[in-house]
Design an enzyme around this catalytic site. Structure first.
Site, PDB file in Angstrom:
ATOM      1  N   TYR A 228      28.537  54.369  54.935  1.00  0.00           N
ATOM      2  CA  TYR A 228      28.223  54.352  56.370  1.00  0.00           C
ATOM      3  C   TYR A 228      29.421  53.921  57.205  1.00  0.00           C
ATOM      4  O   TYR A 228      29.580  54.338  58.350  1.00  0.00           O
ATOM      5  CB  TYR A 228      27.070  53.381  56.651  1.00  0.00           C
ATOM      6  CG  TYR A 228      25.703  53.987  56.552  1.00  0.00           C
ATOM      7  CD1 TYR A 228      25.246  54.530  55.359  1.00  0.00           C
ATOM      8  CD2 TYR A 228      24.857  53.999  57.655  1.00  0.00           C
ATOM      9  CE1 TYR A 228      23.984  55.071  55.273  1.00  0.00           C
ATOM     10  CE2 TYR A 228      23.586  54.542  57.572  1.00  0.00           C
ATOM     11  CZ  TYR A 228      23.154  55.072  56.380  1.00  0.00           C
ATOM     12  OH  TYR A 228      21.899  55.596  56.310  1.00  0.00           O
TER      13      TYR A 228
ATOM     14  N   LYS B 177      24.979  54.432  41.004  1.00  0.00           N
ATOM     15  CA  LYS B 177      25.372  55.701  40.379  1.00  0.00           C
ATOM     16  C   LYS B 177      26.632  55.411  39.570  1.00  0.00           C
ATOM     17  O   LYS B 177      27.697  56.003  39.787  1.00  0.00           O
ATOM     18  CB  LYS B 177      25.595  56.756  41.484  1.00  0.00           C
ATOM     19  CG  LYS B 177      25.735  58.178  40.989  1.00  0.00           C
ATOM     20  CD  LYS B 177      24.445  58.802  40.497  1.00  0.00           C
ATOM     21  CE  LYS B 177      24.719  60.175  39.907  1.00  0.00           C
ATOM     22  NZ  LYS B 177      23.530  60.782  39.264  1.00  0.00           N
TER      23      LYS B 177
ATOM     24  N   ASP C 295      19.241  58.508  40.878  1.00  0.00           N
ATOM     25  CA  ASP C 295      18.401  59.712  40.719  1.00  0.00           C
ATOM     26  C   ASP C 295      17.152  59.374  39.907  1.00  0.00           C
ATOM     27  O   ASP C 295      16.036  59.780  40.249  1.00  0.00           O
ATOM     28  CB  ASP C 295      19.199  60.881  40.111  1.00  0.00           C
ATOM     29  CG  ASP C 295      20.031  60.489  38.902  1.00  0.00           C
ATOM     30  OD1 ASP C 295      20.144  59.276  38.594  1.00  0.00           O
ATOM     31  OD2 ASP C 295      20.572  61.402  38.248  1.00  0.00           O
TER      32      ASP C 295
ATOM     33  N   ASP D 225      18.943  53.404  52.064  1.00  0.00           N
ATOM     34  CA  ASP D 225      18.375  54.182  53.171  1.00  0.00           C
ATOM     35  C   ASP D 225      17.403  55.220  52.611  1.00  0.00           C
ATOM     36  O   ASP D 225      16.252  55.333  53.051  1.00  0.00           O
ATOM     37  CB  ASP D 225      19.514  54.868  53.935  1.00  0.00           C
ATOM     38  CG  ASP D 225      18.999  55.757  55.052  1.00  0.00           C
ATOM     39  OD1 ASP D 225      18.134  55.306  55.810  1.00  0.00           O
ATOM     40  OD2 ASP D 225      19.459  56.910  55.154  1.00  0.00           O
TER      41      ASP D 225
ATOM     42  N   ASP E  19      13.008  55.015  52.561  1.00  0.00           N
ATOM     43  CA  ASP E  19      12.146  56.006  53.211  1.00  0.00           C
ATOM     44  C   ASP E  19      11.158  56.593  52.208  1.00  0.00           C
ATOM     45  O   ASP E  19       9.974  56.762  52.502  1.00  0.00           O
ATOM     46  CB  ASP E  19      12.971  57.153  53.822  1.00  0.00           C
ATOM     47  CG  ASP E  19      13.134  57.003  55.332  1.00  0.00           C
ATOM     48  OD1 ASP E  19      13.231  55.847  55.788  1.00  0.00           O
ATOM     49  OD2 ASP E  19      13.143  58.026  56.034  1.00  0.00           O
TER      50      ASP E  19
HETATM   51  C1  IPM Z   1      17.397  53.341  59.010  1.00  0.00           C
HETATM   52  C2  IPM Z   1      17.790  54.569  59.783  1.00  0.00           C
HETATM   53  C3  IPM Z   1      19.239  54.433  60.203  1.00  0.00           C
HETATM   54  C4  IPM Z   1      20.076  54.347  58.948  1.00  0.00           C
HETATM   55  C5  IPM Z   1      19.747  55.536  61.123  1.00  0.00           C
HETATM   56  C6  IPM Z   1      18.898  55.651  62.372  1.00  0.00           C
HETATM   57  C7  IPM Z   1      21.200  55.362  61.469  1.00  0.00           C
HETATM   58  O1  IPM Z   1      17.584  55.709  59.034  1.00  0.00           O
HETATM   59  O2  IPM Z   1      17.416  52.248  59.599  1.00  0.00           O
HETATM   60  O3  IPM Z   1      17.055  53.467  57.845  1.00  0.00           O
HETATM   61  O4  IPM Z   1      20.429  55.371  58.352  1.00  0.00           O
HETATM   62  O5  IPM Z   1      20.398  53.235  58.536  1.00  0.00           O
HETATM   63 MG    MG Z   2      16.624  55.362  57.158  1.00  0.00          MG
END
Ligand code: IPM
Ligand code: MG
Length: 351
Positions: free
Chosen positions: A143, A190, A222, A246, A250
């Protein structure tokens, strides 16, 4: 009896309306336990770009630095998403905020609710016992590494760099969290491909001796993505780098049945930031449809961080009571739904 100054960065889309519910809940907690919460609002994200041209205006950053905690809604707007030439993006505001405030650890707890198992994309027996914490590194890695285009413009690069100290401080948090939970830490990486992952393993292995009560294991990312779907109950604490965290957070966030349930905290320095995991859902904004539970549970994490653990517990137990009663927003109960505001009121009523 204490007073806390909270920076409110409610942001874009549904951010303001879910934050409003969080504030209602905080005010009720304040009244019951004798605390005062002072709120100061500041713009961030797309709305800040509209107002000032900057997704994180200096005044917003200064306010955050001077506050006891930051309560964050959501940022993002589709008009930026499909425009690769956009020079300023709402997300830059969030990334800069994390970096400037030194919020290197992002904690994302994922647990199932018994009464909502039917909403999970997994079969109910796979959800049994799911209770994990993802500890994501938040201010390093790909990032924030060197990125750019080479002269011809047709070659682009992003680099993943980690220094030992960045690994040590986040892995320490992982070990400590595991020690306070079920004593199991999984480092997700990884290491079969990436040199930075091999450094993570090296450092983590060295640190393991300091935590004899924590069982440490390693898993490639993975495989971890697959295991989160096949057998999520095997995980207690996962510690991982910025981008892997990240993606995996999710993926795990939907296990519970709705993205609208999961809170998060970003910590590491004096001031912590607390926000729902979900995004800004611009299509749903202003319609009283969004689920405020993730935001309300983020307020509970904020109270924990301020040392108000019984107050945080009061919020969590109120949320549980309301969810058990079978009330919820449309993502939880399409047939028997309440609105954003109504859900906030129900939870306030149980505190
Ligand atoms: C999160 C979001 C952010 C990230 C984005 C909005 C930059 O997806 O907080 O997980 O990738 O960290
Ligand atoms: Mg995210």
């Amino acid at each position: 009896m204490s007073t806390f100054n909270i920076a409110i960065l409610d942001g874009d889309g549904i951010g303001p309306e879910v934050i409003k519910q969080g504030i209602k809940v905080l005010d009720k907690v304040g009244a019951r336990f004798g605390h005062t919460f002072n709120y100061t609002y500041a713009p961030v994200g797309a709305i800040a770009i509209d107002q000032t041209g900057n997704p994180l205006p200096d005044e917003t950053l200064d306010l955050c630095k001077a506050s006891d905690a930051i309560f964050f809604g959501a940022i993002g707007h589709p008009r930026f998403d499909n425009d690769p030439t956009a020079k300023v993006r709402p997300e830059q505001g969030l990334l800069r905020l994390r970096k400037e405030l030194g919020l290197f650890a992002n904690l994302r707890p994922v647990a199932g609710y018994k009464e909502l198992t039917h909403l999970s994309p997994l079969r109910p027996e796979r959800m049994e016992g799911v209770d994990m914490l993802i500890v994501r590194e938040l201010t390093g890695g790909i990032y924030f590494g060197d990125k750019g285009r080479l002269n011809d413009g047709d070659t682009a690069y992003d680099t993943c760099t980690y220094h030992r100290f960045e690994i040590e401080r986040i892995v320490k948090m992982g070990f400590e969290a595991a020690g306070n939970r079920r004593g199991k830490l999984t480092l997700v990486d990884k290491a079969n491909v990436m040199e930075s992952s091999r450094l993570w393993r090296e450092v983590t292995r060295e640190m393991a001796g300091d935590y004899p009560d924590v069982e440490l294991n390693f898993m490639f990312v993975d495989n971890a993505a697959m295991q989160l779907i096949l057998n999520p109950a095997q995980f207690d604490v996962i510690v991982t780098s910025n981008m892997f965290g990240d993606i995996l957070s999710d993926a795990s966030s939907v296990l519970a049945g709705s993205l609208g349930l999961l809170p998060s905290s970003s910590v590491g320095a004096k001031v912590g930031m607390f926000e729902p995991i979900h995004g800004s859902w611009p299509e749903g904004a202003g319609q009283d449809r969004a689920n405020p539970v993730a935001t309300i549970l983020s307020a509970a994490m904020m109270l924990d961080h301020l040392g108000l653990v019984k107050e945080g517990d009061a919020i969590r137990s109120a949320v549980n009571t309301v969810l058990e009663s079978g009330s919820g927003t449309e993502d939880l109960h399409p047939g028997n739904k309440v609105g954003t505001d109504g859900m906030g009121d129900l939870i306030v009523g149980k505190i």
